[in-house]
Structure formats: structure tokens, C-alpha cells
Design a protein around this motif. Structure first.
Motif, mmCIF file in Angstrom:
data_model
loop_
_atom_site.group_PDB
_atom_site.id
_atom_site.type_symbol
_atom_site.label_atom_id
_atom_site.label_comp_id
_atom_site.label_asym_id
_atom_site.label_seq_id
_atom_site.Cartn_x
_atom_site.Cartn_y
_atom_site.Cartn_z
ATOM 1 N N ARG A 1 -64.330 37.568 8.992
ATOM 2 C CA ARG A 1 -62.961 38.073 8.900
ATOM 3 C C ARG A 1 -63.010 39.348 8.085
ATOM 4 N NH1 ARG A 1 -59.412 35.481 11.472
ATOM 5 N NH2 ARG A 1 -57.574 36.403 10.545
ATOM 6 N N LEU A 2 -62.411 40.386 8.659
ATOM 7 C CA LEU A 2 -62.292 41.662 7.981
ATOM 8 C C LEU A 2 -60.872 41.774 7.456
ATOM 9 C CD1 LEU A 2 -63.493 44.435 7.264
ATOM 10 C CD2 LEU A 2 -62.727 45.229 9.522
ATOM 11 N N THR A 3 -60.740 42.050 6.167
ATOM 12 C CA THR A 3 -59.425 42.204 5.553
ATOM 13 C C THR A 3 -59.271 43.635 5.060
ATOM 14 O OG1 THR A 3 -59.405 39.881 4.879
ATOM 15 C CG2 THR A 3 -57.838 41.348 3.773
ATOM 16 N N PHE B 1 -65.250 41.962 4.024
ATOM 17 C CA PHE B 1 -65.785 41.299 5.207
ATOM 18 C C PHE B 1 -66.348 39.968 4.728
ATOM 19 C CE2 PHE B 1 -68.984 39.973 8.217
ATOM 20 C CZ PHE B 1 -68.345 40.177 9.433
ATOM 21 N N SER C 1 -55.896 40.316 7.706
ATOM 22 C CA SER C 1 -57.203 39.733 8.043
ATOM 23 C C SER C 1 -57.289 39.509 9.541
ATOM 24 C CB SER C 1 -57.405 38.395 7.331
ATOM 25 O OG SER C 1 -57.528 38.593 5.951
ATOM 26 N N THR D 1 -67.539 43.325 -0.386
ATOM 27 C CA THR D 1 -66.277 43.926 -0.813
ATOM 28 C C THR D 1 -66.484 45.411 -1.065
ATOM 29 O OG1 THR D 1 -65.585 41.846 -1.823
ATOM 30 C CG2 THR D 1 -64.446 43.847 -2.553
ATOM 31 N N GLN E 1 -63.756 39.509 13.066
ATOM 32 C CA GLN E 1 -64.671 40.627 13.311
ATOM 33 C C GLN E 1 -66.069 40.051 13.527
ATOM 34 O OE1 GLN E 1 -63.993 44.192 13.329
ATOM 35 N NE2 GLN E 1 -66.000 44.062 14.317
ATOM 36 N N VAL F 1 -64.265 49.217 14.721
ATOM 37 C CA VAL F 1 -63.023 48.621 14.254
ATOM 38 C C VAL F 1 -61.859 49.461 14.772
ATOM 39 C CG1 VAL F 1 -61.642 48.051 12.207
ATOM 40 C CG2 VAL F 1 -64.121 47.760 12.145
ATOM 41 N N LEU G 1 -61.415 46.290 0.556
ATOM 42 C CA LEU G 1 -61.645 45.847 1.924
ATOM 43 C C LEU G 1 -62.704 44.757 1.819
ATOM 44 C CD1 LEU G 1 -61.415 49.167 1.874
ATOM 45 C CD2 LEU G 1 -61.747 48.873 4.291
#
Length: 174
Positions: free
Chosen positions: A107-109, A89, A114, A56, A117, A139, A87
Motif C-alpha cells: 500500500r502506497l500512502t 510504501f 492509501s 518512509t 501498489q 504511479v 509518503l
């Protein structure tokens, strides 16, 4: 040789970890670089070989060494830290490969969005109670609602690089 990660619970050592971003801007003439100064994370390596965890980033902690730019990055044009302070991951699957490589699916938020990734991660150090991982991936900002691009100066992908050091906190309960 393939690295192994000891079974157990792992905590990110923020003092020995770095998550940085770079993006080519000004029509390809300038590369803006910055690093997140507030990073946390944890993970679990289970006896069955599966791995889970998350890293995070506090969005407001991105430091590009330019105060006005950092304030703009915190605004609704980019990270919108007032509404989306973090953010994340989150690791969904990890497959160990030869030569200390781990293929990670996650998952990238960002900004509440989301998306899948993937990242190819290198295990650069592995001991019973510490592991260091490095990676670099790109990204696309636009699917996360970060399409600001005045006069076409910010095209292309953002590159994320990280060195993450985790220390084992306990044996796995699984």
C-alpha cells in the motif's frame, strides 16, 4: 537461482539507498527528475517465509535541483508537506520468484490516501547480514489528489526507481 533473505529484522541503510522519481512534463519535452534525501525503512523476514515492512520518505526532502520547482512540489498542488509530511510504501505480501525476483504487493500512502501498489523487485545482493533490492514502477498522481496539470503539461505516470539496502539487526522473534 532464487535469492533468499535471512530471517530477522532489517533496517534500511539510508546512506546506501536511493529513491528517485521522474515525470515527463512540458508536453513531453522535458523529464523532471528528483530524489528523496530523507528515507527510512525497516522490515522483517519471518521463518514462515512471510515478509513485512515499510519504507518512509520525507516529502519535503524531494530534491529536483531546482529550488522554485521543489517549493511548488512541497505545496498543496502536489505533496502538501504541511499536512502530509511523509509518503509510505508498506509491504503486505511478497512472493519469491526465480532469478532473484520478488513480487511485492503493498500500500502506497501519499497525502493521506492509501492505494494498492505492486512492484517487481530484483534482489541484486544478498548476504546473511545485508540485502540490496532494486525496483522501478509507475504511479498515477491523480488518485492521491495530485492532479495539478496547468495547460495540460503534466500528463501520464510518474516513474519511481529505487535501490534499497537493508542490514540485518537481529534474528526474528517469530
Amino acid at each position: 537461482m532464487t535469492a533468499t533473505v535471512e530471517t530477522g529484522l532489517w533496517q534500511l541503510d539510508a546512506t546506501r539507498s536511493v529513491v528517485a522519481v521522474s515525470h515527463v512534463t512540458m508536453w513531453g519535452m522535458v523529464t523532471v527528475k528528483g530524489a528523496f534525501t530523507d528515507v527510512t525503512g525497516q522490515g522483517e523476514a519471518r521463518p514462515d517465509g512471510t515478509i513485512s515492512g515499510a519504507v518512509t520518505l520525507e516529502a519535503a526532502s524531494l530534491d529536483t535541483k531546482h529550488k522554485k520547482r521543489d517549493e511548488h512540489l512541497r505545496s498543496a498542488d502536489f505533496f502538501d508537506v504541511e499536512h502530509y509530511p511523509t509518503l509510505v510504501f508498506a509491504v503486505q505480501d511478497a512472493a519469491f520468484r526465480p532469478n532473484d525476483v520478488v513480487e511485492v504487493e503493498g500500500r502506497l500512502t501519499v497525502r493521506g490516501v492509501s492505494r494498492p501498489q505492486t512492484a517487481t523487485v530484483k534482489v541484486t545482493e544478498s548476504h546473511a547480514d545485508a540485502v540490496t533490492l532494486t525496483t522501478e514502477f509507475t504511479v498515477d498522481r491523480e488518485p492521491f489528489g495530485m492532479g495539478w496539470n496547468r495547460l495540460g503539461m503534466m500528463r501520464g505516470l510518474t516513474t519511481v526507481t529505487s535501490t534499497l539496502r537493508f542490514t540485518r539487526t537481529s534474528a526474528s522473534s517469530a
